[in-house]
Design an enzyme around this catalytic site. Structure first.
Site, PDB file in Angstrom:
ATOM      1  N   ASN A 157       0.792  -1.233   0.000  1.00 42.00           N
ATOM      2  CA  ASN A 157       0.000   0.000   0.000  1.00 42.00           C
ATOM      3  C   ASN A 157       0.831   1.294   0.000  1.00 42.00           C
ATOM      4  OD1 ASN A 157       0.688  -0.535   2.641  1.00 42.00           O
ATOM      5  ND2 ASN A 157      -1.299  -0.001   3.486  1.00 42.00           N
ATOM      6  N   GLU A 256       4.894  -4.083  12.214  1.00 42.95           N
ATOM      7  CA  GLU A 256       3.922  -3.009  11.971  1.00 42.95           C
ATOM      8  C   GLU A 256       2.737  -3.673  11.300  1.00 42.95           C
ATOM      9  OE1 GLU A 256       4.109   0.005  12.957  1.00 42.95           O
ATOM     10  OE2 GLU A 256       6.225   0.327  13.384  1.00 42.95           O
ATOM     11  N   CYS A 290      -3.156   1.298   6.931  1.00 44.05           N
ATOM     12  CA  CYS A 290      -3.328   0.709   8.267  1.00 44.05           C
ATOM     13  C   CYS A 290      -3.856   1.759   9.241  1.00 44.05           C
ATOM     14  CB  CYS A 290      -2.003   0.149   8.761  1.00 44.05           C
ATOM     15  SG  CYS A 290      -0.683   1.369   8.649  1.00 44.05           S
ATOM     16  N   GLU A 464       8.712   2.615  14.275  1.00 40.60           N
ATOM     17  CA  GLU A 464       9.525   3.040  13.134  1.00 40.60           C
ATOM     18  C   GLU A 464       9.520   4.558  13.070  1.00 40.60           C
ATOM     19  OE1 GLU A 464       7.877   0.802   9.759  1.00 40.60           O
ATOM     20  OE2 GLU A 464       9.590  -0.537   9.921  1.00 40.60           O
TER      21      GLU A 464
HETATM   22  P1  NAD Z   1       0.243  -9.077   3.794  1.00 39.49           P
HETATM   23  O1  NAD Z   1       0.491  -9.466   5.205  1.00 39.49           O
HETATM   24  O2  NAD Z   1      -0.592  -9.956   2.968  1.00 39.49           O
HETATM   25  O3  NAD Z   1       1.618  -8.926   3.025  1.00 39.49           O
HETATM   26  C1  NAD Z   1       2.665  -8.123   3.521  1.00 39.49           C
HETATM   27  C2  NAD Z   1       3.974  -8.696   3.036  1.00 39.49           C
HETATM   28  O4  NAD Z   1       4.138  -9.979   3.621  1.00 39.49           O
HETATM   29  C3  NAD Z   1       4.050  -8.885   1.528  1.00 39.49           C
HETATM   30  O5  NAD Z   1       5.355  -8.576   1.103  1.00 39.49           O
HETATM   31  C4  NAD Z   1       3.773 -10.372   1.373  1.00 39.49           C
HETATM   32  O6  NAD Z   1       4.357 -10.933   0.233  1.00 39.49           O
HETATM   33  C5  NAD Z   1       4.434 -10.927   2.616  1.00 39.49           C
HETATM   34  N1  NAD Z   1       3.950 -12.242   3.018  1.00 39.49           N
HETATM   35  C6  NAD Z   1       2.731 -12.791   2.799  1.00 39.49           C
HETATM   36  N2  NAD Z   1       2.699 -14.045   3.288  1.00 39.49           N
HETATM   37  C7  NAD Z   1       3.913 -14.284   3.843  1.00 39.49           C
HETATM   38  C8  NAD Z   1       4.494 -15.399   4.504  1.00 39.49           C
HETATM   39  N3  NAD Z   1       3.821 -16.514   4.711  1.00 39.49           N
HETATM   40  N4  NAD Z   1       5.756 -15.290   4.935  1.00 39.49           N
HETATM   41  C9  NAD Z   1       6.459 -14.150   4.740  1.00 39.49           C
HETATM   42  N5  NAD Z   1       5.971 -13.068   4.119  1.00 39.49           N
HETATM   43  C10 NAD Z   1       4.711 -13.129   3.672  1.00 39.49           C
HETATM   44  O7  NAD Z   1      -0.292  -7.586   3.844  1.00 39.49           O
HETATM   45  P2  NAD Z   1      -0.662  -6.658   2.605  1.00 39.49           P
HETATM   46  O8  NAD Z   1      -1.989  -7.096   2.093  1.00 39.49           O
HETATM   47  O9  NAD Z   1       0.477  -6.551   1.658  1.00 39.49           O
HETATM   48  O10 NAD Z   1      -0.767  -5.256   3.316  1.00 39.49           O
HETATM   49  C11 NAD Z   1      -1.896  -4.848   3.994  1.00 39.49           C
HETATM   50  C12 NAD Z   1      -1.732  -5.049   5.486  1.00 39.49           C
HETATM   51  O11 NAD Z   1      -0.574  -4.348   5.933  1.00 39.49           O
HETATM   52  C13 NAD Z   1      -2.875  -4.490   6.263  1.00 39.49           C
HETATM   53  O12 NAD Z   1      -3.205  -5.356   7.316  1.00 39.49           O
HETATM   54  C14 NAD Z   1      -2.313  -3.182   6.794  1.00 39.49           C
HETATM   55  O13 NAD Z   1      -2.959  -2.702   7.934  1.00 39.49           O
HETATM   56  C15 NAD Z   1      -0.908  -3.549   7.047  1.00 39.49           C
HETATM   57  N6  NAD Z   1      -0.040  -2.358   7.086  1.00 39.49           N
HETATM   58  C16 NAD Z   1       0.452  -1.961   8.298  1.00 39.49           C
HETATM   59  C17 NAD Z   1       1.234  -0.836   8.372  1.00 39.49           C
HETATM   60  C18 NAD Z   1       1.792  -0.404   9.702  1.00 39.49           C
HETATM   61  O14 NAD Z   1       2.739   0.375   9.684  1.00 39.49           O
HETATM   62  N7  NAD Z   1       1.267  -0.860  10.826  1.00 39.49           N
HETATM   63  C19 NAD Z   1       1.526  -0.105   7.225  1.00 39.49           C
HETATM   64  C20 NAD Z   1       1.004  -0.524   6.015  1.00 39.49           C
HETATM   65  C21 NAD Z   1       0.221  -1.670   5.967  1.00 39.49           C
END
Ligand code: NAD
Length: 484
Positions: A157, A256, A290, A464
């Protein structure tokens, strides 16, 4: 970069300072969510690639960890300058692969770059401490060292800022890295990698593996015994899985994770300010953040007026391809996201919510959803218990301050809470009781490189940015020295 910034992006894996294909020779397509067209094909890494990358990061750690802080600082500063110089190209790449309007993409470039500048300044201020034991017989000297090879994983995102927020402090602290960007939006991260090379980052310090099978790449890193740190931004279920894997080698972990932000408007609030705050907290990144306001709790006496004013503003927004002039709301990132948002809206409406605007998607290609305001949402509606990740604002009226706090805390998440009131005492009284790592008081924006970003409860571990951001990549060591 060439005229078309997307076609100028290196699409291989980047290991030990070299771009190359994946071990399997496979690639995957990156799609433009506004047009559904293929933008580029990127190397699809696997376990063999991952093992090669972590070996390199492990071998390079000692030398890199001993570089002069000023050298690391200046690499970051040059990277900051280059990112700002190429802001237009980076923004165009981001808009093409992720969908956000160009103006927002440029805002993210500036926001992400600021982490590089901030940590270039922090690199030379790591410092330590010296004290005496209580009995005066021993000197205690405290130092900070790089934690070691770090696994960085980012979501789709904020393709530039999330990478910069991790690479910045890791470089400042002297850690080598293996980095896996999100498969939906790898191009911005890959463009950033070239910038670091140009800024003087030595080969092997930052290694990047893109993949459609994240587990096959990340698990070997976590199991390697070489990586000492994992810094993850993404969803809570994946964060939980990574923490379980980190336990095996007791790795330092920063998480995060997801959020479910309450946005509370009291009847003494300046309603214009509250509506302006809601527009930012809800609509930044089309609601795919998020930090997005996910539950709007508005005191009953002003709820209908707030809903009316908010839907008036939301209804005016121009939906379209983020690359087109004047677009204010781009597409969602993929079809799955669009379907999920529609299901949330249908569920809320079936439970009696009033659709003030939107509630549907425009015809044609692309994953667009119309900005939507729902009033009088039933507290049991699914969208209040999950991240909506779309341009939908559900309003739930409340009566008392106590009730607002109870509703706000009724979630497993605790990333951010927003509250609007003209009573300063109330702002702190309520702010102190909201279970979240960040509180926006009369503002809809909390993200800033100078601030410690992060959550409590199932929204994560660690922070962060800010003064403490670099600590996530440092270990503490102390030396005991007898005093004669
Ligand atoms: P996601 O958890 O599906 O993916 C995030 C990353 O993790 C991607 O690079 C993905 O390829 C990787 N990933 C997926 N499965 C994995 C596994 N089994 N092992 C290792 N890595 C794996 O999340 P998303 O859909 O890309 O992003 C949206 C989510 O991120 C939402 O829940 C959002 O709230 C959160 N987010 C949090 C913050 C924060 O700073 N707290 C910031 C941005 C997004």
């Amino acid at each position: 970069m060439a005229t078309d910034p997307v076609s100028a992006v290196n699409t291989g894996l980047f290991i030990d300072g070299q771009w190359g294909p994946s071990a399997s020779g496979k690639t995957f397509d990156v799609i433009n969510p506004a047009t559904e067209e293929v933008l580029a094909s990127v190397a699809d890494g696997n376990g063999d690639d991952a093992r090669r990358a972590i070996e390199v990061a492990g071998k390079k750690q000692e030398e890199w960890g001993r570089t002069a802080p000023r050298e690391r600082s200046e690499i970051l500063r040059r990277a900051y300058d280059l990112v700002m110089e190429r802001a237009d190209d980076l923004a165009a790449i981001m808009t093409a692969e992720m969908g956000k309007p160009l103006a927002e993409a440029k805002g993210e470039v500036a926001y992400g770059a600021e982490f590089l500048r901030w940590f270039s300044e922090e690199a030379v201020r790591i410092g330590g401490d010296m004290t005496l034991t209580g009995d005066g017989k021993t000197r205690i000297m405290v130092t900070h060292e790089p934690v070691g090879p770090s696994v960085l994983i980012t979501p789709w995102n904020f393709p530039l800022a999330m990478g910069a927020r991790k690479i910045g402090p890791a470089v400042a602290a002297g850690c080598t890295m293996v980095f896996k960007p999100a498969e939906l939006t790898p191009l911005t991260s890959l463009a950033l990698v070239d910038i670091f090379t140009e800024a003087g980052l030595p080969a092997g310090v930052l290694n990047v593996v893109t993949t459609t099978d994240p587990g096959s790449v990340v698990e070997p890193w976590m199991a390697s015994g070489i990586a000492r740190k994992v810094s993850f931004t993404g969803s809570t279920p994946v964060g939980v899985k990574l923490l379980q894997q980190a336990a095996e080698h007791v790795m330092k972990s920063s998480m995060e994770l997801g959020g479910n932000a309450p946005f509370i408007v009291f009847d003494d609030a300046d309603l214009d300010q509250a509506v302006a705050g809601a527009m930012i907290a809800k609509m930044r990144n089309m609601g795919e953040a998020c930090t997005a306001a996910n539950r709007l709790y508005v005191q009953s006496s002003v709820a209908d007026e707030f809903a009316r004013r908010l839907s008036e503003e939301m209804g005016k927004l121009a939906v379209g391809d983020g690359a087109a002039e004047g677009t204010q709301v781009g597409p969602l990132v993929e079809r799955k996201a669009l379907d999920k948002v529609q299901q949330f809206v249908d569920d809320a409406v079936s439970r009696g919510a009033t659709v003030m605007c939107g509630g549907d998607r425009p015809d044609g290609k692309g994953f667009f959803y119309n900005p939507t305001v729902l009033n009088n949402v039933d507290p049991d509606s699914a969208l209040l218990a999950n991240e909506i990740f779309g341009p939908v604002a559900p309003i739930v009226p409340f009566d008392t301050e106590e009730q607002a706090i109870e509703l706000a805390n009724n979630t497993v998440w605790g990333l951010v809470g927003y509250l609007f009131t003209s009573d300063l005492e109330r702002a702190f009284r309520v702010g102190e009781r909201i279970e979240a790592g960040m509180i926006g008081m009369n503002t809809g924006l909390v993200s800033n490189p100078v601030a410690p970003f992060g959550g409590v409860k199932e929204s994560g571990l660690g922070r962060e940015g800010g003064r403490i951001g670099i600590d996530e990549f440092l270990e503490t060591k102390y030396y005991a020295l007898p005093r004669s």
